[in-house]
Design an enzyme around this catalytic site. Structure first.
Site, PDB file in Angstrom:
ATOM      1  N   ASP A  81      18.741 -28.211 -32.671  1.00  0.00           N
ATOM      2  CA  ASP A  81      18.185 -26.879 -32.877  1.00  0.00           C
ATOM      3  C   ASP A  81      16.690 -26.998 -33.189  1.00  0.00           C
ATOM      4  O   ASP A  81      16.296 -27.599 -34.191  1.00  0.00           O
ATOM      5  CB  ASP A  81      18.921 -26.202 -34.044  1.00  0.00           C
ATOM      6  CG  ASP A  81      18.548 -24.740 -34.196  1.00  0.00           C
ATOM      7  OD1 ASP A  81      17.516 -24.310 -33.651  1.00  0.00           O
ATOM      8  OD2 ASP A  81      19.305 -24.015 -34.877  1.00  0.00           O
TER       9      ASP A  81
ATOM     10  N   TYR B  99       5.406 -12.927 -31.532  1.00  0.00           N
ATOM     11  CA  TYR B  99       5.632 -13.570 -30.231  1.00  0.00           C
ATOM     12  C   TYR B  99       4.301 -13.795 -29.508  1.00  0.00           C
ATOM     13  O   TYR B  99       4.038 -14.890 -28.984  1.00  0.00           O
ATOM     14  CB  TYR B  99       6.563 -12.718 -29.381  1.00  0.00           C
ATOM     15  CG  TYR B  99       6.810 -13.301 -28.006  1.00  0.00           C
ATOM     16  CD1 TYR B  99       7.701 -14.356 -27.824  1.00  0.00           C
ATOM     17  CD2 TYR B  99       6.136 -12.812 -26.887  1.00  0.00           C
ATOM     18  CE1 TYR B  99       7.919 -14.906 -26.566  1.00  0.00           C
ATOM     19  CE2 TYR B  99       6.346 -13.357 -25.627  1.00  0.00           C
ATOM     20  CZ  TYR B  99       7.239 -14.405 -25.477  1.00  0.00           C
ATOM     21  OH  TYR B  99       7.443 -14.956 -24.227  1.00  0.00           O
TER      22      TYR B  99
ATOM     23  N   LYS C  97       2.517 -17.457 -28.417  1.00  0.00           N
ATOM     24  CA  LYS C  97       2.146 -17.823 -27.053  1.00  0.00           C
ATOM     25  C   LYS C  97       0.650 -18.103 -26.925  1.00  0.00           C
ATOM     26  O   LYS C  97       0.233 -18.887 -26.067  1.00  0.00           O
ATOM     27  CB  LYS C  97       2.604 -16.737 -26.080  1.00  0.00           C
ATOM     28  CG  LYS C  97       4.127 -16.646 -25.971  1.00  0.00           C
ATOM     29  CD  LYS C  97       4.731 -17.997 -25.599  1.00  0.00           C
ATOM     30  CE  LYS C  97       6.232 -18.005 -25.525  1.00  0.00           C
ATOM     31  NZ  LYS C  97       6.788 -19.327 -25.172  1.00  0.00           N
TER      32      LYS C  97
END
Length: 258
Positions: A55, A152, A156
């Protein structure tokens, strides 16, 4: 033929990339978050060079992933494909980090440090990186009100910047960032408008092609075309500040000179 490791290769772009590379005759090492996820791709993994499990939200399990890969042997390329999208809350990983940051940024950073250095590195980013903030004081979302889309976007921005920083610090490695577009994967949704095939074929091309256009470093790519990334991505000062911050959060230094 090349030997390639792909994170997050049980579905979506990662699985499509793996199947394409295997069809072309390359040796592929797959990655699944858990044994249950691995069972879903039993037919594909049977034909793969290997399958590693762990994980990416956990630094301990990420270390185990790196050790499993290194035990198989040196990779020619690593595609950092795994990622999560809009998390409802900050979450709390076993190491106390925001889950989006941990999976999308800290894990690829750690794997880059721990996996025997390959010839090529490919990191998946997003056009949403242009909405990311360049402020680095609270990248782990400890004080800011949680915003899934902003977290998010920032993740990125960071991963595209990391790819560019590696290109600058490791001239012997081809390091590139790929924007696959908004593609119809489980993450992107069935109504996503971009081309799924071009999304994963850009990754596989950069990871293996002998085409001179693919044997470059520091690029930001969309459908096999170089595009302009956000200004921060190419800023050496921002690159070094980010890498320093990631080193502080993980306790792992990526570059010997910083």
């Amino acid at each position: 033929m090349s030997r390639i490791f792909i994170t997050g290769s049980t579905d979506g772009l990662g699985l499509a990339a793996a199947r394409t590379l295997m069809k072309e005759g390359h040796d592929v090492v797959l990655h699944a978050r858990s044994r249950e996820r691995a069972s879903a791709i039993a037919e594909t993994s049977a034909a793969a060079l290997g399958l590693v499990i762990g994980d990416l939200a956990s630094a301990t399990e990420t270390r185990s992933i790196a050790e499993q890969v290194n035990a198989i042997g040196r990779m020619d390329a690593v595609i950092h494909n795994a990622g999560i999208y809009l998390e409802r809350s900050r979450g709390e990983t076993p190491d106390g980090h925001a889950k989006t940051l941990a999976v999308n940024v800290l894990a690829p950073y750690l794997l880059t440090a721990w996996i025997t250095r390959p010839d090529r590195l490919v990191y998946l980013t997003s056009g949403m990186h242009r909405s990311g903030s360049s402020a680095l004081d609270d990248i782990d979302w400890k004080t800011r009100p949680w915003s899934a889309s902003q977290a998010y976007s920032e993740s990125k921005l960071y991963i595209a910047t990391l790819a560019a920083a590696i290109a600058r610090h490791w001239p012997d490695v081809f390091s590139n960032a790929v924007d696959p577009g908004w593609v119809p994967t489980k993450m992107g949704g069935a109504g996503a408008p971009d081309d799924l095939e071009m999304g994963h074929l850009t990754q596989t091309w950069l990871a293996t092609s002998d085409d001179g256009a693919a044997k470059v470093s520091g690029g930001y790519w969309y459908h096999r075309q170089r595009r302009e990334a956000a200004a921060e991505v190419g800023d050496a000062g921002f690159q070094d500040a980010l890498v320093g911050r990631l080193g502080e959060l993980t306790g792992v230094r990526l570059f010997a000179d910083g």
